[in-house]
Design a protein around this motif. Structure first.
Motif, PDB file in Angstrom:
ATOM      1  N   ARG A 213     -56.844 -48.283 -32.508  1.00 16.07           N
ATOM      2  CA  ARG A 213     -55.932 -47.178 -33.181  1.00 16.07           C
ATOM      3  C   ARG A 213     -56.733 -46.218 -34.304  1.00 16.07           C
ATOM      4  O   ARG A 213     -56.352 -45.307 -34.798  1.00 16.07           O
ATOM      5  N   ARG A 286     -49.287 -36.563 -18.156  1.00 13.45           N
ATOM      6  CA  ARG A 286     -48.582 -35.729 -19.040  1.00 13.45           C
ATOM      7  C   ARG A 286     -47.049 -36.096 -19.173  1.00 13.45           C
ATOM      8  O   ARG A 286     -46.378 -35.955 -20.196  1.00 13.45           O
ATOM      9  N   ALA A 287     -46.750 -36.715 -18.136  1.00 13.01           N
ATOM     10  CA  ALA A 287     -45.185 -37.119 -17.932  1.00 13.01           C
ATOM     11  C   ALA A 287     -45.109 -38.415 -19.077  1.00 13.01           C
ATOM     12  O   ALA A 287     -44.037 -38.391 -19.591  1.00 13.01           O
ATOM     13  N   LYS A 288     -46.171 -38.969 -19.314  1.00 15.77           N
ATOM     14  CA  LYS A 288     -46.252 -40.219 -20.312  1.00 15.77           C
ATOM     15  C   LYS A 288     -45.910 -39.695 -21.534  1.00 15.77           C
ATOM     16  O   LYS A 288     -45.740 -40.385 -22.815  1.00 15.77           O
ATOM     17  N   GLY A 289     -46.126 -38.495 -21.849  1.00 16.35           N
ATOM     18  CA  GLY A 289     -46.001 -37.836 -23.276  1.00 16.35           C
ATOM     19  C   GLY A 289     -47.115 -37.812 -23.936  1.00 16.35           C
ATOM     20  O   GLY A 289     -47.109 -37.575 -25.170  1.00 16.35           O
ATOM     21  N   LEU A 290     -48.483 -38.199 -23.468  1.00 16.68           N
ATOM     22  CA  LEU A 290     -49.688 -37.866 -23.904  1.00 16.68           C
ATOM     23  C   LEU A 290     -49.970 -36.516 -24.346  1.00 16.68           C
ATOM     24  O   LEU A 290     -49.683 -35.434 -23.875  1.00 16.68           O
ATOM     25  N   PRO A 291     -50.507 -36.398 -25.662  1.00 12.43           N
ATOM     26  CA  PRO A 291     -51.037 -35.013 -26.060  1.00 12.43           C
ATOM     27  C   PRO A 291     -52.042 -34.423 -25.286  1.00 12.43           C
ATOM     28  O   PRO A 291     -52.713 -35.089 -24.535  1.00 12.43           O
ATOM     29  N   LEU A 294     -55.706 -35.356 -25.017  1.00 10.76           N
ATOM     30  CA  LEU A 294     -55.630 -36.618 -24.326  1.00 10.76           C
ATOM     31  C   LEU A 294     -55.672 -36.637 -22.725  1.00 10.76           C
ATOM     32  O   LEU A 294     -56.360 -37.314 -21.980  1.00 10.76           O
ATOM     33  N   ARG A 298     -59.143 -37.502 -21.486  1.00  8.65           N
ATOM     34  CA  ARG A 298     -59.139 -39.302 -21.398  1.00  8.65           C
ATOM     35  C   ARG A 298     -58.964 -39.314 -19.654  1.00  8.65           C
ATOM     36  O   ARG A 298     -59.314 -40.302 -19.037  1.00  8.65           O
TER      37      ARG A 298
ATOM     38  N   ARG B  89     -42.665 -33.217 -25.518  1.00  5.99           N
ATOM     39  CA  ARG B  89     -43.672 -34.350 -25.178  1.00  5.99           C
ATOM     40  C   ARG B  89     -43.282 -35.662 -25.702  1.00  5.99           C
ATOM     41  O   ARG B  89     -43.377 -36.774 -25.091  1.00  5.99           O
ATOM     42  N   ARG B  92     -40.480 -37.208 -23.465  1.00  4.56           N
ATOM     43  CA  ARG B  92     -40.763 -37.619 -22.098  1.00  4.56           C
ATOM     44  C   ARG B  92     -41.341 -39.274 -22.243  1.00  4.56           C
ATOM     45  O   ARG B  92     -41.784 -39.468 -23.422  1.00  4.56           O
ATOM     46  N   TRP B  93     -40.926 -39.791 -21.358  1.00  4.25           N
ATOM     47  CA  TRP B  93     -41.137 -41.325 -21.276  1.00  4.25           C
ATOM     48  C   TRP B  93     -40.505 -42.226 -22.096  1.00  4.25           C
ATOM     49  O   TRP B  93     -39.917 -43.164 -21.864  1.00  4.25           O
ATOM     50  N   ILE B 117     -50.695 -48.679 -19.356  1.00  4.12           N
ATOM     51  CA  ILE B 117     -49.143 -48.740 -19.565  1.00  4.12           C
ATOM     52  C   ILE B 117     -48.961 -49.004 -21.236  1.00  4.12           C
ATOM     53  O   ILE B 117     -48.203 -48.187 -22.016  1.00  4.12           O
ATOM     54  N   GLU B 119     -51.004 -47.433 -23.029  1.00  2.00           N
ATOM     55  CA  GLU B 119     -51.441 -46.006 -23.642  1.00  2.00           C
ATOM     56  C   GLU B 119     -49.831 -45.269 -23.679  1.00  2.00           C
ATOM     57  O   GLU B 119     -49.766 -44.723 -24.870  1.00  2.00           O
ATOM     58  N   ALA B 120     -48.870 -45.534 -22.940  1.00  2.00           N
ATOM     59  CA  ALA B 120     -48.047 -44.978 -23.028  1.00  2.00           C
ATOM     60  C   ALA B 120     -47.033 -45.504 -24.254  1.00  2.00           C
ATOM     61  O   ALA B 120     -46.544 -44.963 -25.101  1.00  2.00           O
ATOM     62  N   GLU B 122     -48.224 -47.070 -26.965  1.00  2.00           N
ATOM     63  CA  GLU B 122     -48.930 -46.416 -28.007  1.00  2.00           C
ATOM     64  C   GLU B 122     -48.475 -45.060 -28.663  1.00  2.00           C
ATOM     65  O   GLU B 122     -48.233 -44.523 -29.798  1.00  2.00           O
ATOM     66  N   THR B 123     -48.776 -44.168 -27.359  1.00  2.00           N
ATOM     67  CA  THR B 123     -48.460 -42.720 -27.656  1.00  2.00           C
ATOM     68  C   THR B 123     -46.992 -42.618 -28.466  1.00  2.00           C
ATOM     69  O   THR B 123     -46.604 -41.811 -29.274  1.00  2.00           O
ATOM     70  N   HIS B 124     -45.899 -43.547 -28.043  1.00  3.99           N
ATOM     71  CA  HIS B 124     -44.708 -43.310 -28.481  1.00  3.99           C
ATOM     72  C   HIS B 124     -44.348 -44.313 -29.524  1.00  3.99           C
ATOM     73  O   HIS B 124     -43.193 -44.312 -30.002  1.00  3.99           O
ATOM     74  N   GLU B 127     -44.314 -50.127 -29.905  1.00  9.33           N
ATOM     75  CA  GLU B 127     -44.662 -51.284 -30.491  1.00  9.33           C
ATOM     76  C   GLU B 127     -45.816 -50.978 -31.432  1.00  9.33           C
ATOM     77  O   GLU B 127     -46.665 -50.097 -31.436  1.00  9.33           O
TER      78      GLU B 127
END
Lengths: 383, 330
Positions: A213, A286-291, A294, A298, B89, B92-93, B117, B119-120, B122-124, B127
C-alpha cells in the motif's frame, strides 16, 4: 532449468570459439604483420626484423599460430600486446573495458528510460502536436550520421558554448600533481555507482515486498538520500574534483549516444503500446475503476515492454560495436578506440582480446535478457 | 434513501452514435428499459444490433468516436452520464461490474489471477488490509467453484472455463449492485457453458444482485432472465417477461430468432435461419427496419415506423404482430 543452463553454456563456448577463429583469420588476411611496420625503417637491419618476428612467433605458419593462440586463450593466457609491449593484453583490457561499459550502459539506460517514457505517453494520448514533434525529432536523430552528429555536438557544446571538454578521458591540467592514478579514481567511481544501483534496487524490492500500500513514490526520497550520501562522501574524500573531471568528460559522449538511440525505443514502445491498448485486459483494468495512470503503466505499458526488452539486447550489442565510432570521435580511450588502433597496427593479440571481450559481452547480454524475460513474462519457461 | 421497489437502473431514451469515416452510425436509438433490484434482464439480437454498445454505455467505457446524443442512465435515481470521469471511475466495478465478451484475454497475462482481483478490491477500498482482501478472493473463488489456491497462478495456467470463473469472481469482488454479463459463456464448450450459467443464476439469487445478460443466444437468455428485450438495428423491438415473450412472441423478428436455435427439451422441428443480412446501420431502410427480411411485410411496413403496442405482459413494435388477437393498444 539446469539442462537449459548447460546447453546454453555449451552454445556460448561454441560461439566464442567461432568468434576467435573468424577474427584470427580476418586479421591474418590483412597484408603484412606487426613487424612489417619496421620494414620501411632503414635504421633496422634485417636480422632485427627477423628477431622481432621470431620473438612474437610471427615466423610460424598461420595455422600453427592459430593453434597456439587457441590453446593460450582457452588456458586464460591472452598474450602480450605488441603495441603496448610489454603490457599483457588482459591488463590493457581491464583498464579499457570498464570505460566503454560505463559509457554505453549509462547511455543505453538513459535512452531506454526516455524512449519508454515518451513512447507510452505518445500512444496514450494520440494525435496532437506532442506526438508529431517527438516522432519527427526522434526519427531525425535516429537516422543521423553518427560521426557527423558527434562532431556537431562537440562543436556546439564544447567549442561554441564551452560547457564540456572537447574529448578524451580527463584533463591533464586538473590531474597534474594528483597523487592517485586515473584508474584508481575511476575504479572507485564504478564501485560507488554499483553500490548505489544495488541500494536503489533493494529499496524498491523492499517496498514492493513489505508495503503493497506504500506508493512507489516513497522510494524516491530514500534513493535520493542514498545518492546524496555518496556524493557527499566523494566531496569529502579529496579526490572529488578528479572524479568530477571524468564525469564532465563523460557527459557529451553519453548525451550523443542517448540522442541518437532513444528514438528507437520510443517508436517501438509507441507501436507496442498501440497493440496492448486494444487488449481486453486494458479495457478490463479501466472497467475495474483503476486510475488512468495505473491502467497505462501497470497494464498497457507493462505488457508493451516485452518486445522492447528483446530489442534492448540488440541495441546494447550494436552500441558496443558502435563504440569504435563514438570513441574515435570523442577520443575516449575505451575498447572501441583500442580495437581500432590495434587493428591498424596489426597488434594481433590485442585485436583478439578486444574481440573476445566484445563477443563475451554480447553473449552475456543475451543471457541477461533471457533471464529478464522469464521474470517479465510468466508464460515463458525454459526447459 | 431509495425505496426497495424503485428500479435499480432506468435507461431512458438512450441514443448513441459512432463517428466513422463513412459517416455517422446510429448504434443505439431511443432505448428505454428498467431493471428491478435483484432481477435479471436479457438483451438479445444479432451482432451489431447495439447490445454491447448499451453495455459499454452503462459502464461509460465508450471509444473516442462515440457520441451520446440523448438519454439518461439512472442508477438509483442518479444520472451517471453527466458524472465527472473521476466520479464515474469510483462507481465502476463498485456499483456496476462487467463480465466481458472475450473473457479469454480479460486477465492480464503477466500478473497472478488473485493479484488482479485484489487490485480491484484495493482500488475501491472494499477491504482495508491485504489479508482481508486475500480472504475475500478466496471466498469468491469458492463461490464460483475454483480452488482458492489457484489465485497464486497465472492466467495461462487456467483453462477456458477456469478463466471465465475467475473473471466472474473478479466481477463480484466489489459487491456490485449490477453486473453486466456480455456473452459470458460464448467462448466455452457446451457442458461448461451450462454449468457456469446455472452457477451464475444461483450466485445472483444468493447475493440479490441484478444482472444484465447480453447474448445472441436466445436459449441462454431464456434460461436465466426474468425480463427480456429483443433488439434490432439499435432499437428494442420487443420486451417483456421472458416466459411470455418466448411463449408467444409478437414480433416476427423474435419468432425468427427463436426458430434459428434448436431446442433440446421442446418438440422436434426443422431449424429455419433468418433470411437476409443484418441491417446496415448507416443506411437503414424506411419504415420498419426489419421489413426487408420479414415474411409479413406490407406497404405500411415499408413507409412508417410501427407504434409500440402491448400484448399481455410484453410490448412490441410491429404493424403485424404474430398473435394479433391478443393485441391491446397501449
Amino acid at each position: 532449468m539446469t539442462g537449459y543452463l548447460v546447453r546454453r553454456t555449451g552454445q556460448m563456448v561454441l560461439t566464442l570459439f567461432l568468434i576467435i577463429t573468424f577474427t584470427f583469420f580476418l586479421v591474418q588476411a590483412q597484408p603484412g604483420d606487426y613487424a612489417s611496420f619496421y620494414v620501411l625503417n632503414p635504421d633496422l637491419p634485417p636480422e632485427v626484423k627477423d628477431q622481432i618476428r621470431a620473438a612474437f612467433g610471427l615466423d610460424k605458419p598461420a595455422w600453427q599460430q592459430y593453434l597456439i593462440h587457441l590453446k593460450n586463450t582457452f588456458t586464460g593466457n591472452l598474450g602480450v600486446s605488441f603495441g603496448n609491449f610489454p603490457r599483457p593484453v588482459l591488463d590493457v583490457l581491464v583498464e579499457r573495458v570498464p570505460r566503454t561499459l560505463v559509457l554505453f550502459l549509462t547511455a543505453t539506460a538513459v535512452s531506454f528510460y526516455i524512449g519508454f517514457f515518451l513512447g507510452k505517453a505518445m500512444a496514450w494520448r494520440r494525435g496532437g502536436l506532442f506526438e508529431y514533434a517527438t516522432t519527427i525529432s526522434g526519427a531525425l536523430l535516429f537516422t543521423a550520421f553518427t560521426p557527423a552528429f558527434g562532431l556537431m555536438m562537440i562543436w556546439a557544446f564544447a567549442f561554441k558554448l564551452g560547457w564540456f571538454p572537447v574529448g578524451k578521458f580527463l584533463d591533464p591540467l586538473v590531474w597534474r600533481g594528483a597523487d592517485v592514478s586515473a584508474n584508481y579514481v575511476f575504479g572507485n567511481m564504478l564501485l560507488s555507482a554499483a553500490a548505489f544501483i544495488a541500494f536503489a534496487l533493494l529499496v524498491m524490492l523492499c517496498l514492493k515486498r513489505f508495503g503493497r500500500r506504500v506508493p512507489s513514490v516513497a522510494a524516491f526520497p530514500i534513493v535520493l538520500g542514498g545518492a546524496l550520501i555518496i556524493v557527499a562522501a566523494w566531496a569529502l574524500s579529496g579526490i572529488g574534483g578528479l572524479a568530477l573531471d571524468i564525469v564532465k568528460h563523460m557527459v557529451l559522449p553519453v548525451a550523443t549516444l542517448t540522442l541518437i538511440s532513444f528514438a528507437g525505443t520510443m517508436l517501438l514502445t509507441r507501436n507496442s503500446m498501440l497493440e496492448t491498448i486494444r487488449e481486453d485486459y486494458v479495457m478490463a483494468a479501466r472497467a475495474k475503476g483503476l486510475p488512468d495512470k495505473l491502467v497505462r503503466d501497470r497494464h498497457a505499458a507493462r505488457n508493451a515492454m516485452l518486445p522492447i526488452v528483446t530489442s534492448l539486447v540488440y541495441s546494447l550489442i550494436f552500441a558496443i560495436d558502435g563504440s569504435v565510432i563514438i570513441e574515435s570521435v570523442f577520443s575516449w580511450p575505451g575498447t572501441g578506440l583500442t580495437l581500432l588502433q590495434a587493428v591498424r597496427s596489426e597488434d594481433l593479440p590485442l585485436v583478439m582480446g578486444a574481440m573476445l571481450f566484445i563477443g563475451m559481452l554480447s553473449l552475456l547480454a543475451h543471457v541477461i535478457v533471457d533471464v529478464l524475460y522469464v521474470y517479465l513474462d510468466p508464460r515463458i519457461r525454459y526447459q | 434513501m431509495t425505496d426497495r421497489h424503485d428500479p435499480l437502473l432506468k435507461v431512458d431514451g438512450l441514443s448513441l452514435s459512432y463517428q466513422t469515416r463513412l459517416g455517422e452510425v446510429q448504434a443505439v436509438r431511443n432505448v428505454s428499459f428498467e431493471l428491478a433490484r435483484g432481477s435479471a434482464l436479457g438483451l438479445v439480437g444479432e451482432s451489431g444490433c447495439g447490445k454491447t454498445s448499451i453495455a459499454n454505455c452503462l459502464m461509460r467505457l465508450l471509444p473516442d468516436n462515440a457520441r451520446l446524443s440523448a438519454g439518461r442512465v439512472l442508477l438509483d435515481g442518479q444520472d451517471i452520464l453527466p458524472l465527472a470521469e473521476e466520479d464515474m471511475r469510483l462507481l465502476r466495478w463498485r456499483r456496476i461490474s462487467m463480465v466481458f465478451q472475450a473473457a479469454m484475454n480479460v486477465l492480464d497475462p503477466v500478473y497472478r489471477v488473485g493479484r488482479q482481483i485484489i487490485e480491484a478490491i484495493e482500488t475501491h477500498g472494499v477491504e482495508s488490509t491485504d489479508t482481508a482482501a486475500r480472504e475475500r478472493v478466496a471466498r469468491l473463488f469458492r463461490m464460483v467453484g475454483l480452488d482458492p489456491q489457484l489465485m497464486e497462478r497465472y492466467p495461462h495456467e487456467f483453462s477456458g472455463g477456469m478463466r471465465q470463473r475467475a473473471v466472474i469472481a473478479m466481477a463480484l469482488s466489489c459487491d456490485p449492485d449490477l453486473m453486466i454479463a456480455d456473452e459470458p459463456i460464448t467462448a466455452l464448450d457446451v457442458i461448461v457453458q451450462d454449468r457456469i450459467l446455472r452457477e451464475l443464476k444461483a450466485i445472483q439469487q444468493q447475493l440479490d444482485m441484478s444482472i444484465i445478460y447480453i447474448s445472441h443466444d436466445i436459449a441462454v437468455v431464456a434460461e436465466v432472465t426474468d425480463v427480456v428485450g429483443v433488439m434490432y438495428a439499435g432499437r428494442l423491438v420487443e420486451m417483456g417477461d421472458t416466459s411470455d415473450v418466448f411463449r408467444a412472441p409478437a414480433h416476427p423478428y423474435t419468432a425468427a430468432l427463436m426458430s434459428s436455435f434448436p431446442s433440446v427439451s421442446g418438440e422436434r422441428r426443422p431449424l429455419t435461419g433468418l433470411p437476409g443480412e443484418p441491417p446496415n446501420l448507416s443506411d437503414l431502410p424506411q419504415g420498419c427496419p426489419f421489413h426487408p427480411r420479414c415474411a409479413y411485410a406490407t406497404d405500411v411496413c415499408r413507409t412508417q415506423y410501427p407504434p409500440q403496442a402491448r400484448y399481455g405482459s410484453h410490448w412490441a413494435v410491429c404493424w403485424h404482430p404474430l398473435d394479433a388477437t391478443m393485441a391491446v393498444q397501449s
